[in-house]
Design a protein around this motif. Sequence first.
Motif, PDB file in Angstrom:
ATOM      1  N   SER A   1      10.412   8.367   4.067  1.00  0.00           N
ATOM      2  CA  SER A   1       9.327   7.554   4.627  1.00  0.00           C
ATOM      3  C   SER A   1       9.322   6.155   4.024  1.00  0.00           C
ATOM      4  O   SER A   1       9.146   5.153   4.738  1.00  0.00           O
ATOM      5  CB  SER A   1       7.975   8.235   4.382  1.00  0.00           C
ATOM      6  N   LEU A   2       9.520   6.085   2.705  1.00  0.00           N
ATOM      7  CA  LEU A   2       9.523   4.762   2.055  1.00  0.00           C
ATOM      8  C   LEU A   2      10.758   3.953   2.448  1.00  0.00           C
ATOM      9  O   LEU A   2      10.668   2.742   2.695  1.00  0.00           O
ATOM     10  CB  LEU A   2       9.466   4.930   0.534  1.00  0.00           C
ATOM     11  N   MET A   3      11.916   4.611   2.532  1.00  0.00           N
ATOM     12  CA  MET A   3      13.136   3.892   2.922  1.00  0.00           C
ATOM     13  C   MET A   3      13.017   3.306   4.329  1.00  0.00           C
ATOM     14  O   MET A   3      13.330   2.135   4.564  1.00  0.00           O
ATOM     15  CB  MET A   3      14.348   4.834   2.855  1.00  0.00           C
ATOM     16  N   LEU A   4      12.555   4.120   5.267  1.00  0.00           N
ATOM     17  CA  LEU A   4      12.378   3.628   6.635  1.00  0.00           C
ATOM     18  C   LEU A   4      11.292   2.568   6.684  1.00  0.00           C
ATOM     19  O   LEU A   4      11.371   1.620   7.482  1.00  0.00           O
ATOM     20  CB  LEU A   4      12.033   4.789   7.566  1.00  0.00           C
ATOM     21  N   GLY A   5      10.265   2.718   5.809  1.00  0.00           N
ATOM     22  CA  GLY A   5       9.224   1.697   5.721  1.00  0.00           C
ATOM     23  C   GLY A   5       9.800   0.361   5.292  1.00  0.00           C
ATOM     24  O   GLY A   5       9.410  -0.695   5.816  1.00  0.00           O
TER      25      GLY A   5
ATOM     26  N   PHE B   1       3.320   5.941  -2.898  1.00  0.00           N
ATOM     27  CA  PHE B   1       4.580   6.566  -3.333  1.00  0.00           C
ATOM     28  C   PHE B   1       4.624   6.702  -4.848  1.00  0.00           C
ATOM     29  O   PHE B   1       4.937   7.765  -5.387  1.00  0.00           O
ATOM     30  CB  PHE B   1       5.759   5.723  -2.835  1.00  0.00           C
ATOM     31  N   ILE B   2       4.281   5.623  -5.545  1.00  0.00           N
ATOM     32  CA  ILE B   2       4.329   5.632  -7.018  1.00  0.00           C
ATOM     33  C   ILE B   2       3.319   6.628  -7.586  1.00  0.00           C
ATOM     34  O   ILE B   2       3.575   7.284  -8.604  1.00  0.00           O
ATOM     35  CB  ILE B   2       4.061   4.210  -7.562  1.00  0.00           C
TER      36      ILE B   2
ATOM     37  N   LYS C   1       8.045  14.010  -5.856  1.00  0.00           N
ATOM     38  CA  LYS C   1       8.433  13.406  -4.579  1.00  0.00           C
ATOM     39  C   LYS C   1       9.528  14.238  -3.923  1.00  0.00           C
ATOM     40  O   LYS C   1      10.525  14.561  -4.559  1.00  0.00           O
ATOM     41  CB  LYS C   1       8.924  11.974  -4.808  1.00  0.00           C
ATOM     42  N   ASP C   2       9.342  14.557  -2.645  1.00  0.00           N
ATOM     43  CA  ASP C   2      10.378  15.298  -1.931  1.00  0.00           C
ATOM     44  C   ASP C   2      11.186  14.340  -1.054  1.00  0.00           C
ATOM     45  O   ASP C   2      10.901  13.142  -0.981  1.00  0.00           O
ATOM     46  CB  ASP C   2       9.775  16.435  -1.105  1.00  0.00           C
ATOM     47  N   VAL C   3      12.176  14.874  -0.361  1.00  0.00           N
ATOM     48  CA  VAL C   3      13.071  14.026   0.427  1.00  0.00           C
ATOM     49  C   VAL C   3      12.332  13.345   1.569  1.00  0.00           C
ATOM     50  O   VAL C   3      12.649  12.201   1.939  1.00  0.00           O
ATOM     51  CB  VAL C   3      14.264  14.867   0.950  1.00  0.00           C
TER      52      VAL C   3
ATOM     53  N   TYR D   1       0.832  -1.194   0.000  1.00  0.00           N
ATOM     54  CA  TYR D   1       0.000   0.000   0.000  1.00  0.00           C
ATOM     55  C   TYR D   1       0.874   1.255   0.000  1.00  0.00           C
ATOM     56  O   TYR D   1       0.599   2.237  -0.718  1.00  0.00           O
ATOM     57  CB  TYR D   1      -0.911   0.019   1.236  1.00  0.00           C
ATOM     58  N   ALA D   2       1.920   1.220   0.836  1.00  0.00           N
ATOM     59  CA  ALA D   2       2.823   2.375   0.916  1.00  0.00           C
ATOM     60  C   ALA D   2       3.477   2.635  -0.431  1.00  0.00           C
ATOM     61  O   ALA D   2       3.599   3.788  -0.876  1.00  0.00           O
ATOM     62  CB  ALA D   2       3.898   2.127   1.981  1.00  0.00           C
TER      63      ALA D   2
END
Length: 698
Positions: free
Chosen positions: A569-573, A556-557, A562-564, A551-552
């Motif tokens: 958020s996606l990387m930590l996810g 994102f897509i 997209k900002d930093v 879902y995340a």
Amino acid sequence: MGMNAASVLNHIINGEPTTPCSSKGATSSQAKALTTTIINHLRLGRLGKAVSVLFSAPVPFPFALYVHLFRICASKKAIVEVRKVESHLVSFAPTPPVFLLNRAIEAYGKCGCLVDARELFDEMPQRDGGSWNAMVTAYSQNGYAGKALGVFSDMHKSGIFAAEVTFASVLASCASILALWLSRQVHALVFKYGFGGNVILGSSLVDVYGKCRRMGDARRMFDEIERPNAVTWNVIIRRYLEMGNGKESVFLFFKMISLNVRPLTFTVSNALVACSSFRGFREVIQIHGLIIKISYEEDEVVSCSLIDVYAKCGDLVCARTIFDLLSPKNLIHWTSMVSGYTLSGKTRLARELFDRMPERSIVSWNAMLAGYAHSSQWDEAMELIILICNDMRNTDRVTVSLILNVSAGLSDLELGKQVHGYMYRHGFYSDLSVANALLDMYGKCGNLRKARAWFYEMRHFRDMVSWNALLSSYARHRMSEEALVIFWEMQQEATPSKFTFATLLAVCANIFAREQGKQIHGFLIRNGYDLDIVIRGALVDMYSKCRCLDYALNVFIGTSVKDVVLWNSLMLGCYYNKQSEAILKLFELMKEDGVKPDSTTFQAVLLACISQGCVKLGGQYFNSLSQDYFIIPQVEHYESMIKLYGLHGFFDELEDFVEKMPFQPTAPMLARVFDSSKEYNNTRLGKWAVRHLSFLKD
């Protein structure tokens, strides 16, 4: 006195035909002598004595003298003298002409004495259009828009023909109370009476439609004006600016210049403010050139706007150059420059300038205090608050709100309580912005009982900001279930904002409330909310923490820009969902997308290196923090590197890293070194860690 005034006074002295009456020659000569005395007093600026001579004289005077006295009394707002002049007029002219009584109404209106004006209006045996206009204008200029419109309605019902000046007052009243429907009716009457080509009325219509937030109507009206003057251009530019359309304001400003219309100073100021709304630096330079060309650079309004816009566009050097060239500088110039520095976070330079100010207003103190608060320099802010209390007898609502922000930043509940008492003693408790700041302070200081009690006291005037402050307080203190209850209560009283949903999604992430998070996501879509970058970041974070990485990823897509924060958020996810190998790929994609990483990005990358055992790569990423991206490593980055080396048994690198740290290792760092040494049986490094831990305890 100038020639016009002198000719008026000569006319008064010699104007026998305008004397109300008397057939007696002695009375006429007496009036002429007293008129000369009155005019001599007026020439010397002694209005009170002039009116006293008139009031004590038992003879009538030329009508022109009464007109002149009414005009001077109105300009000086001398209400006592207006009453004396009117009293003498009605005493010695049993049937004074209507035009004279109209002048009296106008004078009462200018002095703000509307009861006197209305009494005279109601007692007039005869009225003309000027009488009605004087009454409408009196109400309109003194802020009684409803009464002005009521008089106009009665005038219209009486069949009196309204003049252009009457319509101008009526439209001004419509604008002040945002009476759109009535404005459209007045618009129709303007055209019915043949005043459609009047540029003043056209400008008034542009103004009222703009204030009523009908910019389509305002623009159509503006385009219908054949030759808009400088005032008309100022109105349309100002209204676009107030509607948040700074680019259109600037476009119209340059169009006005291309038509050789000389702008008002306020128009130039509005254009500069509009540039700052979209950081139009190139446009600012062009307008600055125009300012020099038309010699407006010394104007107070323009120069202050120039300083402000350069500061907001990040060019503090140019702002300071303008400031230094100004001579003399007034309080507003000093305050604008101080504010410019504080807005850019340069509080040291702001304070240096602030300390040099020859005088200060409460606005100056607020600008400096706001700078410290926004930069989280709480100790400096506290010192300034003490100086404010010693230097200023009075504070305003901005000062009180800022002091509450400081007490929240310091978690100083006692200071906040003192301000709460001050609010009651000085009447600030009913000001919504101050009340919301107090609510926020109690929440940030952890006193949720007081926050809830104050929120209840605000029940008659609280707004969406109040609800969001209470909601954030519960969310901040991990009382997530209570926060969700508050959200359901809020919907009965107010419409949630995007900020509300960002907070709620963070709440759902904290308690892994996936179903509630999905419901909020659906609510946003069903109710047409704009899923901006902040909301999308919160959605990615919520779905990631709730173990819904797919879902995340979809959110994102589906985000075009997209900002930093969204990338982070996606990387930590991915890290939360044990997909660390994807983080390093995302990091490379992020750089290809032209997004500059920040300290949180590198924290996610180092966590990925720990999970994947990429020790050498982790060291390279840590070094690139400062070398390639000029980011100062934070404590969490050092902790991650110690964990990376220790977890994978790289003790030579670990020992070298700890020795080169710019600060002494913290207790958690030493504990990590000890645990790693114990696991790999590295006795020497383990003893070193124990020794340093004992030093910290001592």
